[in-house]
Design a protein around this motif. Structure first.
Motif, mmCIF file in Angstrom:
data_model
loop_
_atom_site.group_PDB
_atom_site.id
_atom_site.type_symbol
_atom_site.label_atom_id
_atom_site.label_comp_id
_atom_site.label_asym_id
_atom_site.label_seq_id
_atom_site.Cartn_x
_atom_site.Cartn_y
_atom_site.Cartn_z
ATOM 1 N N GLY A 152 18.116 37.645 30.209
ATOM 2 C CA GLY A 152 18.365 39.168 29.788
ATOM 3 C C GLY A 152 17.625 39.394 28.837
ATOM 4 N N VAL A 153 16.621 39.324 28.263
ATOM 5 C CA VAL A 153 16.365 39.578 27.587
ATOM 6 C C VAL A 153 14.845 40.802 27.244
ATOM 7 N N LYS A 154 14.934 41.435 27.482
ATOM 8 C CA LYS A 154 14.150 42.899 27.878
ATOM 9 C C LYS A 154 13.009 42.692 26.656
ATOM 10 N N ASN B 183 7.137 42.649 14.427
ATOM 11 C CA ASN B 183 7.427 41.040 15.534
ATOM 12 C C ASN B 183 8.752 41.915 16.446
ATOM 13 N N GLY B 184 8.693 40.891 17.863
ATOM 14 C CA GLY B 184 8.921 41.379 18.496
ATOM 15 C C GLY B 184 9.311 42.840 19.439
ATOM 16 N N ALA B 185 8.088 43.323 19.181
ATOM 17 C CA ALA B 185 7.942 44.875 19.824
ATOM 18 C C ALA B 185 7.965 44.854 21.130
ATOM 19 N N GLY B 186 7.050 43.622 21.563
ATOM 20 C CA GLY B 186 6.494 44.065 22.965
ATOM 21 C C GLY B 186 5.131 44.058 23.284
ATOM 22 N N LYS B 187 4.411 43.905 22.059
ATOM 23 C CA LYS B 187 2.391 44.149 21.935
ATOM 24 C C LYS B 187 2.306 42.712 22.907
ATOM 25 N N SER B 188 2.564 41.619 22.498
ATOM 26 C CA SER B 188 1.795 40.577 23.588
ATOM 27 C C SER B 188 2.297 40.289 24.652
ATOM 28 N N THR B 189 3.851 41.142 24.527
ATOM 29 C CA THR B 189 4.289 40.678 26.081
ATOM 30 C C THR B 189 3.567 42.089 27.594
ATOM 31 N N LEU B 190 3.087 42.742 26.608
ATOM 32 C CA LEU B 190 1.907 44.475 27.254
ATOM 33 C C LEU B 190 0.259 43.500 27.711
ATOM 34 N N PHE C 275 -6.432 35.777 23.032
ATOM 35 C CA PHE C 275 -5.003 35.962 23.065
ATOM 36 C C PHE C 275 -4.123 35.066 21.434
ATOM 37 N N GLN C 276 -2.875 36.365 21.341
ATOM 38 C CA GLN C 276 -2.422 35.981 19.618
ATOM 39 C C GLN C 276 -1.969 33.976 19.682
ATOM 40 N N GLU C 277 -1.779 32.809 20.738
ATOM 41 C CA GLU C 277 -1.647 31.810 21.357
ATOM 42 C C GLU C 277 -2.874 31.343 20.909
ATOM 43 N N ASP D 31 -5.157 40.378 20.316
ATOM 44 C CA ASP D 31 -4.286 40.187 19.949
ATOM 45 C C ASP D 31 -4.030 39.603 18.443
ATOM 46 N N GLU D 32 -4.086 40.273 17.710
ATOM 47 C CA GLU D 32 -3.949 39.288 15.717
ATOM 48 C C GLU D 32 -4.842 38.327 16.158
ATOM 49 N N PRO D 33 -6.182 39.237 16.301
ATOM 50 C CA PRO D 33 -6.742 38.060 16.186
ATOM 51 C C PRO D 33 -7.676 37.373 14.092
ATOM 52 N N SER E 234 -2.980 44.207 15.388
ATOM 53 C CA SER E 234 -3.154 43.697 14.187
ATOM 54 C C SER E 234 -1.658 44.029 13.486
ATOM 55 N N HIS E 235 -1.566 43.326 12.285
ATOM 56 C CA HIS E 235 -0.203 43.791 11.080
ATOM 57 C C HIS E 235 -0.917 44.194 9.578
ATOM 58 N N LYS E 236 -2.034 44.391 9.993
ATOM 59 C CA LYS E 236 -2.803 45.009 8.352
ATOM 60 C C LYS E 236 -3.941 46.381 9.013
ATOM 61 N N LYS F 298 2.356 34.718 7.984
ATOM 62 C CA LYS F 298 1.015 34.841 8.667
ATOM 63 C C LYS F 298 1.630 35.580 10.165
ATOM 64 N N GLY F 299 1.492 36.380 10.593
ATOM 65 C CA GLY F 299 1.954 37.208 12.029
ATOM 66 C C GLY F 299 2.912 37.652 12.211
ATOM 67 N N ILE F 300 3.831 37.875 10.534
ATOM 68 C CA ILE F 300 4.602 39.167 10.534
ATOM 69 C C ILE F 300 4.727 40.308 10.203
ATOM 70 N N GLY G 116 18.495 32.444 35.578
ATOM 71 C CA GLY G 116 18.963 32.308 34.340
ATOM 72 C C GLY G 116 17.659 32.370 33.769
ATOM 73 N N ARG G 117 18.017 32.602 32.172
ATOM 74 C CA ARG G 117 16.035 32.684 31.676
ATOM 75 C C ARG G 117 15.587 31.437 31.948
ATOM 76 N N GLN G 118 13.894 31.506 31.583
ATOM 77 C CA GLN G 118 13.120 30.233 31.798
ATOM 78 C C GLN G 118 13.274 29.399 30.555
HETATM 79 N N1 LIG Z 1 8.402 33.961 27.479
HETATM 80 C C1 LIG Z 1 9.668 34.463 26.556
HETATM 81 N N2 LIG Z 1 11.284 34.417 27.592
HETATM 82 C C2 LIG Z 1 11.896 34.783 26.944
HETATM 83 N N3 LIG Z 1 11.632 36.074 25.941
HETATM 84 C C3 LIG Z 1 10.643 36.835 25.584
HETATM 85 C C4 LIG Z 1 9.785 35.432 25.821
HETATM 86 N N4 LIG Z 1 8.411 36.292 25.349
HETATM 87 C C5 LIG Z 1 9.096 37.051 24.920
HETATM 88 N N5 LIG Z 1 10.388 37.180 24.379
HETATM 89 C C6 LIG Z 1 10.906 37.901 23.547
HETATM 90 O O1 LIG Z 1 10.291 39.256 24.078
HETATM 91 C C7 LIG Z 1 10.195 40.478 22.804
HETATM 92 C C8 LIG Z 1 8.553 40.647 21.911
HETATM 93 O O2 LIG Z 1 8.143 39.859 22.291
HETATM 94 P P1 LIG Z 1 6.053 40.252 22.181
HETATM 95 O O3 LIG Z 1 5.414 38.611 21.460
HETATM 96 O O4 LIG Z 1 5.255 40.565 23.267
HETATM 97 O O5 LIG Z 1 6.604 40.650 20.844
HETATM 98 P P2 LIG Z 1 5.182 41.422 19.697
HETATM 99 O O6 LIG Z 1 5.217 42.801 19.689
HETATM 100 O O7 LIG Z 1 3.996 40.742 20.247
HETATM 101 O O8 LIG Z 1 5.185 40.557 18.125
HETATM 102 P P3 LIG Z 1 4.625 39.703 17.342
HETATM 103 O O9 LIG Z 1 4.219 41.086 16.426
HETATM 104 O O10 LIG Z 1 5.276 39.140 16.701
HETATM 105 O O11 LIG Z 1 3.320 39.183 18.550
HETATM 106 C C9 LIG Z 1 10.262 39.115 21.734
HETATM 107 O O12 LIG Z 1 12.314 39.827 21.413
HETATM 108 C C10 LIG Z 1 10.280 38.114 21.886
HETATM 109 O O13 LIG Z 1 11.688 37.190 21.920
#
Ligand SMILES: Nc1ncnc2c1ncn2[C@@H]1O[C@H](COP(=O)(O)OP(=O)(O)OP(=O)(O)O)[C@@H](O)[C@H]1O
Ligand SMILES: Nc1ncnc2c1ncn2[C@@H]1O[C@H](COP(=O)(O)OP(=O)(O)OP(=O)(O)O)[C@@H](O)[C@H]1O
Ligand SMILES: [Mg+2]
Ligand SMILES: [Mg+2]
Lengths: 493, 316, 328, 332
Positions: free
Chosen positions: A16-18, A39-46, A85-87, A165-167, A197-199, A423-425, D330-332
């Motif tokens: 359910g998390v968008k 943080n959490g804006a969706g960058k890494s997801t992209l 990747f970030q991780e 991603d945040e190298p 980057s956050h910097k 770090k990373g926030i 559900g979520r993973q």
């Molecule tokens: N595998 C997952 N399961 C559930 N929620 C996730 C998952 N991966 C990311 N999210 C959620 O999706 C949202 C976007 O995450 P994302 O990692 O893309 O953020 P970000 O912009 O890269 O942030 P940051 O700057 O902290 O790296 C966050 O609210 C995160 O909690």
């Protein structure tokens, strides 16, 4: 000019998390595009969507003017996309060469062509760090070298689109500069680069374009020329934020902690310093300089073999975290996920864990006392949560970090050690952490702050201790600290 | 037994050491034959419950007995995996009015009313030694490959053999080893015997797992005709080795008869008759005498060789 | 290349080889015949099944799983092919071999699917299938034994075939070891297996499907266990419910002694083979050396516990060098 | 499962309730128990007899006692495969003490103390030797039973002092056996320890993230060591009960118990990877397994077929929620 890669209205939810609602981004050849967002804006997801690791729920991706569906990591690679990747994506038990070619190993027929893999690894590493032997097991490398291996991987397959991603999140100034040089070269070769980057200083120094995400949506992109960091921040958070480190002026009191000639085999030696009531001691150095190791010695989790620790004038022996806590020392560790938080436990349980002795009576738990302990701290730090029973796993990185800090505040420490606390926030969370450090110092807590971010150290610390390869290079008072001097101490022999 | 309502059959449980063992299947067969014989002679209607654990652990046999107690069977006849461990549960069964007897492998005296031995230990021991002497013409080194080190009847047979050795001055018993009734362990132990005693003449294996594993090991080592295997085993399992000549002859008692006798005796006990010191008529098998300790013996083991193995193998 | 030779000498495999040789040397004075070629071939023959199963188990351990069901799989498959041979003795060997591999693979695939698709920890899955497969042997046979005289001659003869003084069973183990070694070293999937086990979350970013890797490992382990089902039944010429009961733990012990990490990503075929041989030597030597049968288990226990303890010492991460080396 | 249809947001809120997971898993188990109870009562006319029901406890109480301790160990992220070996060894030590003519309390104490010492060996291997627990205890499993064999050989020890038999065979009141009373008491202690004390919290924390727990001032090694000792002691206690029930000692007792005990723990909802689990769940799982195996026993179904049932139960119970989670949206 036509973008090589263009994303529009890309959406992704996890359960359910968008994570992304309408991501929009254009990448151009020969340009470095910065992707900014809280943080959490969706960058890494992209990033994961572009590299085929997760599949978008909706939206369009256009490559070379043609719409594509990126099926898998393998597919993305064949399209010429590579990423840091970030991780950390590293395999300790495998050789450096295999780590570099973990995707797309050179083949001879259908079997892995080891000699070619070794040779090409050596070629790529030659310009990054020739001292790395491709046949070596990765686990034996230092932290910085591991980063280089990941960069080498992104370079290994001649990608047209390189994503980072945040190298620099864990890199020091000098290493970051090396990375920038490589990035500029890639750009000049005509590749499209996405840089997250956050910097801001990095972004302005390196990037040509920007794109900003807020709450999973693209809220603007364009050329960086004429943009100011204030305007970018306003775009990111939807409101202006005070970005300056809010250093409070605090009267510095008597010495609380002094260490003398600490040493541990292979790691560090002759480390001596002190920290006083209300003081923030910054500890700066390149990654792998041994700062964390010294902090673990103070905290008892990796005790020093020589030297002594003097607390409030008395020599103490600290050989475990319990003893450190009993002495009033707290440590916010560097590795949040592994050492800091219990992701699968509730926020409340996390916060009370090191101070369980205070909330229990005769070993029995009391839900009420735990709540009384945890709730005010969570509130004071502004943890965004639905309640204390929420699991830490569900929080964003910044909020996780706040929980870890809260759990140490709950022990009412006299000495608080923060290892890479920001770090990373994101900027907002960062400012809150900095404000909190100021408040703690004002209350008389002695703070040791390990950081690889020069502006943070310069902005927050009363004195700066610089370490290089396990040795203290010197301790500089705030008034005498200049960026040049600190960096020189950290890098030159 | 008093709880048994009118018209309900007498339920006699035959508990095996372990299920899937051909020996006990033959016991079951004999039990069913006896039940049919009794019914057709106008006696009780008898229901034979054949059960047991899947492996030879005493605890599992206890669980089986508990389940039988809960079913209020009338009699339990058991071939015990452990003479002592089963005593408490057998006692409990008797307290609840169930007649408990042992066959083939005994429960200690206080845990049963009667014990029907296949043969006396002396008879079994004698048979094995005679067969061994026969196989090597009276002279040579002999080794024993037994089942587990804790199995009661094997141990008493081995004791009987040792006591009898002076009767066969040419036989030299070099060692006793244990294959734990596992075919792979028995095979390995037999192979080790062959290596360790290159001039070994006979392996005596008083267990059906051991005798077949030993025969296989001798055969695989190419020593058929040089080393002979003998002991106690089921005809159906030894048939192959007898044909090959690895086993010249071996002995076994008739499990069908045992099953037959068990049901006759149990039925007598359920009727409130018989007991230690009495003689019980086991139908067509005739009377069996039980001593004051409740021990009775069915008869001597039969010896099988190439001439009659094929017929016996069809039976059990 | 003296330097790479030195490096080779320092590997765990070299240490294990040394340990095995030491063990043989220790046995020699008690029982010189143990070192005769014939005896050594017999030792290999006796250890072949352990080697084969350990190879399969290693693949599963590499992906951070554990397969407790391989011995039950072996028993089930072995019983089924024994019954097949008993009722259709004319079929010949090929259907038996094919069926044993396919059936073993299918049983392994059940484990693999549950681990892959439902993400159930492998120890839970295989604890369950261990009971189920073992019970299935009983259900398939009605608890009966299948004895040597009920097996066809070719069914029994195959594993005993001697080629160059070594049995077919040993050759199969050798061939399997070579194949697995090639697979792990040379194939993309083999390398992915290591990566997936070494760091599953990173593997995801490298485009490696960890679940598929786990599935493949279970599949191959199952296929090997199935093949061993036939080999076991044929070698010991008997099939019954409790065949190889508890053997899975010996197999895991062989892997661990051979240096396979229980936490995934680390292990080599050479190590596993040497680990299995180590246990095999002990198992075969104890009855020969004249250790009382009642002491054999205790001795094995001491040796296994000692070996894993020494192994754990070897795998502990040493400190990273931070301080610069200074001239002495 | 009705919650699948709930929106993820409200679901997230629901899962936050501490008792929620407990309710879900435990209701599943309670339901299974009721169903099995009904089936047993229907299938066998002898089932609903107080003495029969009392017998149900006999086959399961000894394993359940060990399962209680094992649950804590598994929640802390470790495992002990050697419990069967410990039971055999403890039984041998009791037999020797009894043969020497020492009184009942010393006999019992020697069994428990042997278990405790064996637990120390396991704990030391894991915390000092740094051997992964599954590996260490596969080794000590052979070691402990091997020592029992080495000491006792093919002998049997069966001279136990008067009164010893009561522990495993006696009843406290009517059909209520001492084993049952002991198990209930220990279960109550375990529930309090797990759910109401700092110790329980530390166990779960250690299982869910050992490194962070150590950094939070939990003496994780000491805790793990203590848990291995607890499991060893519980195995010693189970050995007292089993030996008393058998009235004799042989080195081969309790073979294969480790897998049944671990099955009980997992069936009770304890996550094998640590960090999650409740004691009521384990208690219910013990009852369920006892009922199922005993019910099948009443129908003279062989033990090996029961193992098919328990194996299937284990997988189904874990797989169904996993499948719902994965394929139910559900979520993973
Ligand atoms: N595998 C997952 N399961 C559930 N929620 C996730 C998952 N991966 C990311 N999210 C959620 O999706 C949202 C976007 O995450 P994302 O990692 O893309 O953020 P970000 O912009 O890269 O942030 P940051 O700057 O902290 O790296 C966050 O609210 C995160 O909690
Ligand atoms: N090759 C490696 N393998 C595993 N862990 C490593 C390796 N190199 C360093 N680390 C870990 O990474 C962390 C950073 O290294 P170190 O503590 O030496 O540097 P530092 O001066 O504390 O730098 P920073 O705090 O900026 O990371 C430490 O926790 C260290 O144990
Ligand atoms: Mg990110
Ligand atoms: Mg550090």
């Amino acid at each position: 000019m036509q973008p090589i890669l263009s994303l529009d209205g890309v959406a992704k939810s996890y359960g359910g998390v968008k994570a992304l609602t309408s991501g929009a981004l254009d990448l151009y050849c020969g340009q470095v595009t910065a992707l900014l967002g809280e943080n959490g804006a969706g960058k890494s997801t992209l990033v994961k969507i572009i590299t085929g690791i997760v599949h978008a729920d909706g939206g369009t991706i256009t490559l070379d003017g043609k719409p594509v569906v990126i099926e898998s990591a393998e597919h993305a690679r064949s399209l010429g996309i590579s990423a840091i990747f970030q991780e950390p994506v590293v395999f300790d038990a495998l050789t450096v060469a295999e780590n570099i070619f973990i995707t797309g190993r050179p083949l001879k027929g259908r079997s892995v062509d080891w000699p070619t893999m070794m040779r090409r690894s050596r070629e790529i590493l030659a310009e990054l760090d020739p001292s790395i032997d491709p046949a070596m097991v990765l686990g034996r490398l230092s932290v910085a070298q591991r980063h280089l291996v990941q960069i080498a991987r992104a370079l290994s397959n001649d990608a047209r689109i390189v994503i980072m991603d945040e190298p620099t999140a864990a890199l020091s100034h000098r290493e970051a500069e090396e990375l920038f040089a490589i990035t500029r070269r890639l750009r000049d070769e005509g590749r499209a680069i996405l840089f997250i980057s956050h910097k801001f200083e990095e972004v302005f120094a390196l990037c040509d374009r920007y794109a900003v995400f807020r709450d999973g949506a693209g809220v603007g992109q364009g050329t960086l020329q004429g943009m100011s960091s204030e305007r970018l921040i306003t775009l990111m958070v939807g409101r202006p934020v005070d970005q300056v480190f809010p250093k409070q002026v605090v009267a510095i009191g008597e010495e609380v902690l002094r260490v003398e000639a600490l040493g541990r085999c292979l790691e560090y030696e002759n480390v001596s310093f002190d920290v006083r009531r209300g003081e923030i001691l910054g500890v700066y150095g390149l990654i792998g300089a041994g700062r964390s190791e010294v902090m673990h010695a103070l905290f008892g989790t990796a005790p020093a073999e020589t030297g002594r620790i003097v607390l409030n004038g008395e020599t103490v022996s600290i050989r475990s975290a319990q003893q450190a806590i009993a002495h009033g020392i707290g440590l916010v560790p560097e590795d949040r996920q592994r050492q800091g938080a219990h992701l699968r436990l509730a926020i409340g349980d996390n916060i009370t864990l090191p101070s369980l002795g205070r909330t229990t009576r005769g070993g029995f738990l009391s839900a009420r006392r735990e709540r009384e302990q945890a709730a005010p701290l969570a509130e004071q730090l502004g943890v965004k949560m639905s309640g204390l029973r929420q699991r830490v796993e569900d929080l964003s990185g910044g909020n996780q970090q706040k929980v870890v800090i809260a759990k140490w505040l709950a022990t009412a420490p006299r000495v608080l050690i923060l290892d890479e606390p920001t770090k990373g926030i994101d900027v907002g969370a960062k400012a809150q952490v900095h404000r909190l450090m100021g408040e703690l110092a004002a209350k008389g807590v002695a703070i040791i702050m390990v950081s690889s971010e020069l502006p943070e150290v310069l902005g927050m610390a009363d004195r700066i201790m610089v370490m290089r390869r396990g040795l203290v290079q010197g301790i500089v008072p705030r008034s005498e600290a200049t960026p040049e001097r600190i960096v020189k101490m950290a890098t030159d022999a | 037994a008093g709880a048994r309502g009118a018209g309900r059959p007498v339920r006699i449980a035959i508990v095996a050491k372990s299920l899937g063992n051909g020996f006990f299947n033959a016991v079951h067969l004999g039990g069913d034959q006896a039940a049919a014989a009794i019914a057709s002679a106008g006696g009780n209607r008898i229901e034979v419950i054949f059960t047991g654990p899947t492996n030879t652990a005493a605890e599992n046999q206890i669980d089986v007995i508990n389940a039988l107690i809960a079913q209020h069977v009338d009699a339990i006849a058991i071939s015990a995996n452990d003479p002592d461990a089963l005593v408490p549960s057998c006692k409990r069964a008797m307290q609840r009015g169930i007649k408990v007897m042992a066959y083939d492998s005994s429960v200690a005296k206080e845990g049963r009313i009667l014990y029907l031995a296949d043969a006396t230990d002396q008879q079994a021991g004698d048979a094995c030694l005679d067969l061994a002497a026969d196989a090597c013409s009276g002279h040579g080194k002999v080794a024993i490959l037994s089942a587990t080190a804790t199995s009661t009847n094997q141990n008493s047979w081995i004791a009987a053999m040792k006591a009898d050795l002076p009767k066969h001055p040419g036989l030299d018993l070099v060692t006793v080893v244990y294959g734990d009734d596992l075919s792979d362990k028995s095979y390995r132990e037999a192979t080790a015997l062959l290596q360790k005693y290159p001039d070994l003449a006979v392996i005596i294996a008083p267990s059906t797992v051991a005798i077949t594993a030993a025969a296989k090991a001798v055969d695989d080592a190419g020593k058929t005709g040089k080393v002979f295997v003998t002991g106690l085993g089921l005809p159906s399992e030894c048939a192959g080795a007898v044909e090959k000549g690895t086993i010249k002859s071996f002995a076994i008692w008739n499990p069908v008869d045992i099953g037959y006798a068990v049901v006759e005796i149990a039925n007598t006990l359920v009727a409130g008759k018989g007991g230690p010191g009495s003689s019980i008529t086991a139908g067509k098998l005739g009377p069996i005498a039980f001593d004051a300790d409740g021990n009775g013996t069915l008869g001597k083991p039969t010896t099988y060789d190439k001439s009659d193995i094929a017929a016996a193998a069809k039976l059990f | 290349m003296p330097e790479s030779f030195l490096r080779l000498l320092r590997t765990r495999e070299a240490g294990l080889l040394g340990l095995n040789l030491l063990l043989l040397a220790a046995i020699a004075p008690f029982f010189p015949a143990f070192l005769r070629p014939g005896s050594l071939a017999g030792l290999l023959d006796d250890t072949a099944l352990l080697i084969l199963l350990a190879l399969g188990e290693m693949l599963v351990l590499l992906t951070r799983g554990v397969d407790l069901s391989i011995a039950a799989n072996l028993a089930f498959t072995g019983m089924v092919v024994a019954l097949l041979d008993q009722y259709h003795p004319g079929l010949g060997l090929a259907p038996v071999l094919i069926l044993s591999v396919l059936m073993g693979a299918a049983l392994g695939a059940v484990n693999g699917l549950l681990v892959w698709r439902l993400r159930i920890p492998s120890i839970v899955v295989t604890l369950g299938t261990l009971s189920i497969y073992r019970g299935a042997v009983y259900l398939a046979s009605g608890g009966r034994w299948v004895n040597s005289n009920q097996m066809s001659p070719q069914f029994l003869a195959f594993v005993r075939l001697q080629l160059g003084g070594v049995s077919m069973l040993s050759w199969i183990a050798i061939a399997c070891a070579v194949l697995v070694a090639l697979f792990l070293r040379r194939s993309v999937r083999g390398r992915d297996l290591y990566a997936a086990g070494n760091n599953p979350s990173a593997a995801l970013y490298a485009g490696i499907d960890v679940g598929v890797m786990q599935f493949s490992a279970f599949l191959i382990a199952g296929a090997i266990a199935g093949l061993c089902g036939y080999l076991w039944v044929s070698r010991y010429a008997v099939a019954y419910t409790d065949v190889a009961s508890g053997f899975e733990l010996q197999v895991i012990a062989a892997c661990v002694i051979g240096g396979v990490s229980i936490s995934g990503g680390v292990g080599s075929v050479a190590g596993v083979v040497l680990g299995a041989l180590f246990l095999g030597i002990i198992k075969n030597a104890l009855p020969l050396v004249g250790v009382s049968p009642f002491f054999q288990m205790a001795v094995s226990g001491v040796v296994i516990t000692g070996a894993v303890l020494i192994n754990a010492r070897g795998t502990q991460a040493s400190a990273l060098r931070i301080l610069e080396r200074r001239p002495a | 499962m009705s919650d699948v249809s709930l929106s993820a947001r409200s679901k997230a809120r629901v899962t936050r309730r501490p008792w929620h997971a407990l309710v879900r898993w435990e209701t599943l188990l309670v339901l299974a128990i009721l169903v099995d109870f009904a089936i047993n009562a229907h299938a066998s006319p002898y089932f609903l007899d107080p003495w029969t029901l009392s017998d149900v406890t006999v086959s399961v109480a000894e394993k359940a006692v060990v399962a209680l301790a094992m649950a804590f160990l598994v929640m802390a992220g470790e495992i002990d495969i050697s419990v069967g070996g410990i039971i055999a060894l403890a039984s041998v030590s009791m037999g020797l003490v009894a043969r020497a003519g020492l009184p009942l309390p010393l006999v019992v104490a020697s069994g428990i103390a042997t278990g405790l010492l064996a637990g120390c060996v396991n704990g030391a291997l894991v915390t000092i030797g740094r051997v992964p627990s599954i590996v260490a205890t596969i080794g000590t499993m052979t070691l402990f039973r091997g020592i029992a064999y080495a000491v006792l050989g093919d002998g049997v020890l069966k001279t136990y002092p008067p009164g010893f038999a009561w522990l495993g065979q006696g009843s406290v009141a009517g059909p209520v056996s001492f084993e049952l009373v002991l198990f209930v008491a220990l279960a109550a202690v375990a529930i309090v320890l797990r759910h109401a004390t700092a110790f329980g919290r530390r166990v779960v924390a250690t299982g869910s993230n050992p490194e962070a727990s150590r950094m939070s001032g939990i003496a994780t090694d000491r805790l793990r060591f203590a848990l291995f000792v607890a499991v060893g002691t519980a195995a010693g206690l189970a050995s007292v009960l089993l030996t008393s029930r058998l009235g004799s000692t042989r080195p081969s007792i309790a073979q294969g118990w480790e897998l049944e005990i671990i099955t009980m723990v997992i069936l009770g909802g304890v996550a094998i990877e640590g960090g999650i689990g409740t004691i009521p769940g384990v208690v219910l799982a013990a009852i369920l397994m006892g009922l199922v195996t005993f019910g099948l026993g009443l129908l003279n179904v062989p033990g090996i077929v029961m193992s098919v049932v328990t194996g299937t139960m284990l997988i189904v119970v874990v797989a169904v929620p996993a499948a719902l989670r994965r394929y139910g949206g559900g979520r993973q």
